[in-house]
Design a protein around this motif. Structure first.
Motif, PDB file in Angstrom:
ATOM      1  N   ARG A  46     -36.866 -16.057   1.901  1.00  0.00           N
ATOM      2  CA  ARG A  46     -36.946 -14.865   1.045  1.00  0.00           C
ATOM      3  C   ARG A  46     -35.618 -14.761   0.297  1.00  0.00           C
ATOM      4  O   ARG A  46     -34.578 -14.522   0.914  1.00  0.00           O
ATOM      5  CB  ARG A  46     -37.205 -13.613   1.877  1.00  0.00           C
ATOM      6  CG  ARG A  46     -38.618 -13.563   2.446  1.00  0.00           C
ATOM      7  CD  ARG A  46     -38.880 -12.301   3.245  1.00  0.00           C
ATOM      8  NE  ARG A  46     -38.506 -11.077   2.566  1.00  0.00           N
ATOM      9  CZ  ARG A  46     -39.272 -10.428   1.670  1.00  0.00           C
ATOM     10  NH1 ARG A  46     -40.458 -10.889   1.355  1.00  0.00           N
ATOM     11  NH2 ARG A  46     -38.850  -9.300   1.109  1.00  0.00           N
ATOM     12  N   LEU A  54     -33.433 -13.091  -2.803  1.00  0.00           N
ATOM     13  CA  LEU A  54     -33.221 -12.029  -3.772  1.00  0.00           C
ATOM     14  C   LEU A  54     -32.650 -12.636  -5.044  1.00  0.00           C
ATOM     15  O   LEU A  54     -31.689 -13.410  -4.987  1.00  0.00           O
ATOM     16  CB  LEU A  54     -32.247 -10.986  -3.217  1.00  0.00           C
ATOM     17  CG  LEU A  54     -31.750  -9.912  -4.187  1.00  0.00           C
ATOM     18  CD1 LEU A  54     -32.897  -9.036  -4.682  1.00  0.00           C
ATOM     19  CD2 LEU A  54     -30.669  -9.073  -3.521  1.00  0.00           C
ATOM     20  N   VAL A 105     -37.734 -12.173  -4.184  1.00  0.00           N
ATOM     21  CA  VAL A 105     -37.589 -10.723  -4.200  1.00  0.00           C
ATOM     22  C   VAL A 105     -36.869 -10.416  -5.512  1.00  0.00           C
ATOM     23  O   VAL A 105     -35.714 -10.769  -5.687  1.00  0.00           O
ATOM     24  CB  VAL A 105     -36.782 -10.212  -2.990  1.00  0.00           C
ATOM     25  CG1 VAL A 105     -36.598  -8.705  -3.075  1.00  0.00           C
ATOM     26  CG2 VAL A 105     -37.441 -10.628  -1.687  1.00  0.00           C
ATOM     27  N   GLU A 135     -34.326  -4.916   2.030  1.00  0.00           N
ATOM     28  CA  GLU A 135     -35.243  -6.056   2.108  1.00  0.00           C
ATOM     29  C   GLU A 135     -34.824  -7.024   3.202  1.00  0.00           C
ATOM     30  O   GLU A 135     -33.639  -7.208   3.466  1.00  0.00           O
ATOM     31  CB  GLU A 135     -35.285  -6.802   0.765  1.00  0.00           C
ATOM     32  CG  GLU A 135     -35.908  -6.029  -0.361  1.00  0.00           C
ATOM     33  CD  GLU A 135     -37.420  -5.957  -0.276  1.00  0.00           C
ATOM     34  OE1 GLU A 135     -38.046  -6.747   0.460  1.00  0.00           O
ATOM     35  OE2 GLU A 135     -37.987  -5.093  -0.963  1.00  0.00           O
ATOM     36  N   LEU A 191     -34.026 -10.511   3.882  1.00  0.00           N
ATOM     37  CA  LEU A 191     -33.593 -11.577   2.986  1.00  0.00           C
ATOM     38  C   LEU A 191     -32.973 -12.733   3.759  1.00  0.00           C
ATOM     39  O   LEU A 191     -32.293 -12.522   4.758  1.00  0.00           O
ATOM     40  CB  LEU A 191     -32.565 -11.044   1.985  1.00  0.00           C
ATOM     41  CG  LEU A 191     -32.999  -9.892   1.096  1.00  0.00           C
ATOM     42  CD1 LEU A 191     -31.802  -9.276   0.385  1.00  0.00           C
ATOM     43  CD2 LEU A 191     -34.045 -10.364   0.098  1.00  0.00           C
ATOM     44  N   ALA A 205     -29.566 -15.011  -1.484  1.00  0.00           N
ATOM     45  CA  ALA A 205     -29.618 -14.305  -2.769  1.00  0.00           C
ATOM     46  C   ALA A 205     -28.915 -15.123  -3.838  1.00  0.00           C
ATOM     47  O   ALA A 205     -27.966 -15.862  -3.565  1.00  0.00           O
ATOM     48  CB  ALA A 205     -28.964 -12.932  -2.649  1.00  0.00           C
ATOM     49  N   VAL A 259     -26.106 -12.171   4.839  1.00  0.00           N
ATOM     50  CA  VAL A 259     -27.040 -12.879   3.958  1.00  0.00           C
ATOM     51  C   VAL A 259     -26.229 -13.780   3.029  1.00  0.00           C
ATOM     52  O   VAL A 259     -25.396 -13.282   2.265  1.00  0.00           O
ATOM     53  CB  VAL A 259     -27.881 -11.885   3.129  1.00  0.00           C
ATOM     54  CG1 VAL A 259     -28.777 -12.625   2.139  1.00  0.00           C
ATOM     55  CG2 VAL A 259     -28.704 -10.985   4.040  1.00  0.00           C
TER      56      VAL A 259
END
Length: 145
Positions: free
Chosen positions: A7, A9, A33, A49, A51, A54, A77
């Motif tokens: 996932r 971002l 996302v 979220e 995650l 990102a 993250v």
């Protein structure tokens, strides 16, 4: 490194660049996302979220992404700055060691930077070490869902 199911971002205020990143990530099998185009949307996603990683554009109109990056860092993250950042302010020292990909970039460059960031953030201790210490590793968001 296999990025399938991560996932990710995406924070990017340029519509076409955001769509390109989204397409590149979906091709890699990632769950996207975003893209989020504002700092407020980026902060909301960073806080709420699940995650695994990102991709962050530095300049979001008249704001910068650093507050969202700080939230992601606090949550553990991994992230990559994807930017043509040439602002008068230097990259904050706290983020100086974070990976960066300069615009213009290719999907291959993004995949490599993301894989490096995720691998660097991976827990180097084997699961047995955590169990012996009475703890457990937090699985990635793709495994928690």
């Amino acid at each position: 490194m296999d990025l399938y199911g991560l996932r990710v971002l995406v924070v990017e205020d340029e519509f076409l660049v955001g769509l390109g990143l989204e397409d590149d990530l979906r091709t890699l099998g990632c769950v996207v996302v975003g893209p989020m185009a504002s700092l407020s949307a980026a902060l909301d996603a960073a806080l709420n979220e699940g995650l695994d990683a990102a991709l962050l554009d530095v300049n979001l109109g008249s704001e910068n992404v650093f507050p969202a990056a700080a939230v992601l860092a606090a949550r553990g993250v991994p992230f990559v700055f994807c930017s043509a950042f040439t602002g008068v302010e230097p990259m904050p020292r706290v983020f100086a060691d974070r990976p960066r990909v300069a615009k213009p970039f290719t999907g291959t460059m993004i995949a490599a930077a993301l894989a490096t960031a995720v691998a660097a953030d991976a827990d180097p201790d084997p699961p047995e070490a955590h169990l012996a210490a009475g703890g457990a590793r937090k699985p990635p968001a793709r495994e928690r869902a």
